[in-house]
Write a protein that holds these residues in place. Structure first.
Motif, PDB file in Angstrom:
ATOM      1  N   MET A 145      80.958  17.503  55.765  1.00  0.00           N
ATOM      2  CA  MET A 145      80.450  17.697  54.378  1.00  0.00           C
ATOM      3  C   MET A 145      80.949  19.122  53.757  1.00  0.00           C
ATOM      4  SD  MET A 145      76.663  17.656  53.366  1.00  0.00           S
ATOM      5  CE  MET A 145      76.215  15.813  53.519  1.00  0.00           C
ATOM      6  N   THR A 146      80.983  18.582  52.223  1.00  0.00           N
ATOM      7  CA  THR A 146      81.563  20.127  51.481  1.00  0.00           C
ATOM      8  C   THR A 146      80.798  21.062  51.471  1.00  0.00           C
ATOM      9  OG1 THR A 146      81.767  19.285  49.475  1.00  0.00           O
ATOM     10  CG2 THR A 146      84.031  19.127  50.499  1.00  0.00           C
ATOM     11  N   ASP A 147      80.541  22.323  50.456  1.00  0.00           N
ATOM     12  CA  ASP A 147      79.794  23.115  50.269  1.00  0.00           C
ATOM     13  C   ASP A 147      78.850  22.458  48.664  1.00  0.00           C
ATOM     14  OD1 ASP A 147      79.972  24.593  52.460  1.00  0.00           O
ATOM     15  OD2 ASP A 147      80.998  26.278  51.031  1.00  0.00           O
ATOM     16  N   PHE A 148      80.011  21.870  47.674  1.00  0.00           N
ATOM     17  CA  PHE A 148      79.670  20.994  46.785  1.00  0.00           C
ATOM     18  C   PHE A 148      78.938  19.727  47.106  1.00  0.00           C
ATOM     19  CE2 PHE A 148      80.354  17.541  43.366  1.00  0.00           C
ATOM     20  CZ  PHE A 148      80.024  18.277  42.400  1.00  0.00           C
ATOM     21  N   ARG A 200      74.378  19.580  45.789  1.00  0.00           N
ATOM     22  CA  ARG A 200      74.702  18.575  45.046  1.00  0.00           C
ATOM     23  C   ARG A 200      72.694  17.876  45.321  1.00  0.00           C
ATOM     24  NH1 ARG A 200      74.622  13.668  45.754  1.00  0.00           N
ATOM     25  NH2 ARG A 200      76.441  13.200  47.408  1.00  0.00           N
ATOM     26  N   LEU A 201      73.058  17.389  47.113  1.00  0.00           N
ATOM     27  CA  LEU A 201      71.937  16.889  47.490  1.00  0.00           C
ATOM     28  C   LEU A 201      70.535  18.211  47.221  1.00  0.00           C
ATOM     29  CD1 LEU A 201      73.743  15.317  50.598  1.00  0.00           C
ATOM     30  CD2 LEU A 201      72.247  14.475  48.980  1.00  0.00           C
ATOM     31  N   CYS A 202      70.902  19.629  47.678  1.00  0.00           N
ATOM     32  CA  CYS A 202      70.121  20.686  47.613  1.00  0.00           C
ATOM     33  C   CYS A 202      69.106  20.886  46.091  1.00  0.00           C
ATOM     34  CB  CYS A 202      70.258  21.761  47.627  1.00  0.00           C
ATOM     35  SG  CYS A 202      70.788  22.256  49.746  1.00  0.00           S
ATOM     36  N   ALA A 203      69.754  20.413  44.929  1.00  0.00           N
ATOM     37  CA  ALA A 203      69.289  19.907  44.125  1.00  0.00           C
ATOM     38  C   ALA A 203      68.477  18.498  43.961  1.00  0.00           C
ATOM     39  CB  ALA A 203      70.636  20.117  42.528  1.00  0.00           C
ATOM     40  N   GLN A 204      69.510  18.104  43.959  1.00  0.00           N
ATOM     41  CA  GLN A 204      68.175  16.559  43.776  1.00  0.00           C
ATOM     42  C   GLN A 204      67.018  16.725  45.381  1.00  0.00           C
ATOM     43  OE1 GLN A 204      71.380  13.543  45.889  1.00  0.00           O
ATOM     44  NE2 GLN A 204      72.051  13.375  43.898  1.00  0.00           N
ATOM     45  N   VAL A 254      79.477  20.256  36.107  1.00  0.00           N
ATOM     46  CA  VAL A 254      80.082  20.700  36.979  1.00  0.00           C
ATOM     47  C   VAL A 254      80.827  21.182  36.622  1.00  0.00           C
ATOM     48  CG1 VAL A 254      82.011  20.583  39.412  1.00  0.00           C
ATOM     49  CG2 VAL A 254      80.002  18.875  38.481  1.00  0.00           C
ATOM     50  N   GLU A 255      81.445  22.994  36.817  1.00  0.00           N
ATOM     51  CA  GLU A 255      82.190  24.274  36.508  1.00  0.00           C
ATOM     52  C   GLU A 255      82.595  24.222  37.566  1.00  0.00           C
ATOM     53  OE1 GLU A 255      80.189  26.467  33.173  1.00  0.00           O
ATOM     54  OE2 GLU A 255      80.088  25.184  31.883  1.00  0.00           O
ATOM     55  N   ASN A 256      83.772  25.013  37.381  1.00  0.00           N
ATOM     56  CA  ASN A 256      84.281  25.568  38.389  1.00  0.00           C
ATOM     57  C   ASN A 256      83.294  25.682  39.912  1.00  0.00           C
ATOM     58  OD1 ASN A 256      85.805  27.565  37.197  1.00  0.00           O
ATOM     59  ND2 ASN A 256      83.883  28.128  36.404  1.00  0.00           N
ATOM     60  N   GLY A 257      83.416  24.069  40.069  1.00  0.00           N
ATOM     61  CA  GLY A 257      82.378  23.866  41.776  1.00  0.00           C
ATOM     62  C   GLY A 257      81.340  24.081  42.158  1.00  0.00           C
TER      63      GLY A 257
END
Length: 105
Positions: free
Chosen positions: A1-4, A8-12, A24-27
């Motif tokens: 799993m990527t850091d991105f 995203r899942l933490c934000a959710q 999304v800006e600059n990953g």
């Protein structure tokens, strides 16, 4: 799993979704907080944001230990181990968010 994907899942987990102006800006996830005010969401590197995630688990019986230069974060049913505290917190949030999503489907 990527850091991105982790971010995203933490934000959710915290309830941030695209409908609140997430892009999304600059990953990195960029959240529109109020009007045109933007905040970068990156709990893997921002300790305050990682601690906000940790706070969201306060009623879950979560234990946090530092043993042998590694962080152990977990409950009776789920354990996460990582040398970086923010990453351990985020990994825990990812597992919880995936379970939450699975239950909703």
């Amino acid at each position: 799993m990527t850091d991105f994907e982790i971010t995203r899942l933490c934000a959710q987990w915290l309830g941030y979704t695209e409908k609140y102006g997430m892009s999304v800006e600059n990953g990195k996830w960029v959240l529109t907080i109020e009007g045109d005010h933007l905040a970068i969401y990156d709990p893997l590197t921002n300790k305050d944001q990682a601690m906000m995630l940790l706070e969201s688990f306060k009623d879950s019986g979560l234990k946090l230990l530092y043993l042998d230069k590694r962080w152990l974060l977990g409950t009776q049913y789920l354990r996460i181990v990582d040398k970086d505290l923010a990453r351990a917190i985020c990994k825990y949030a990812v597992v919880r968010q995936k379970k939450k999503t699975d239950l909703q489907q």
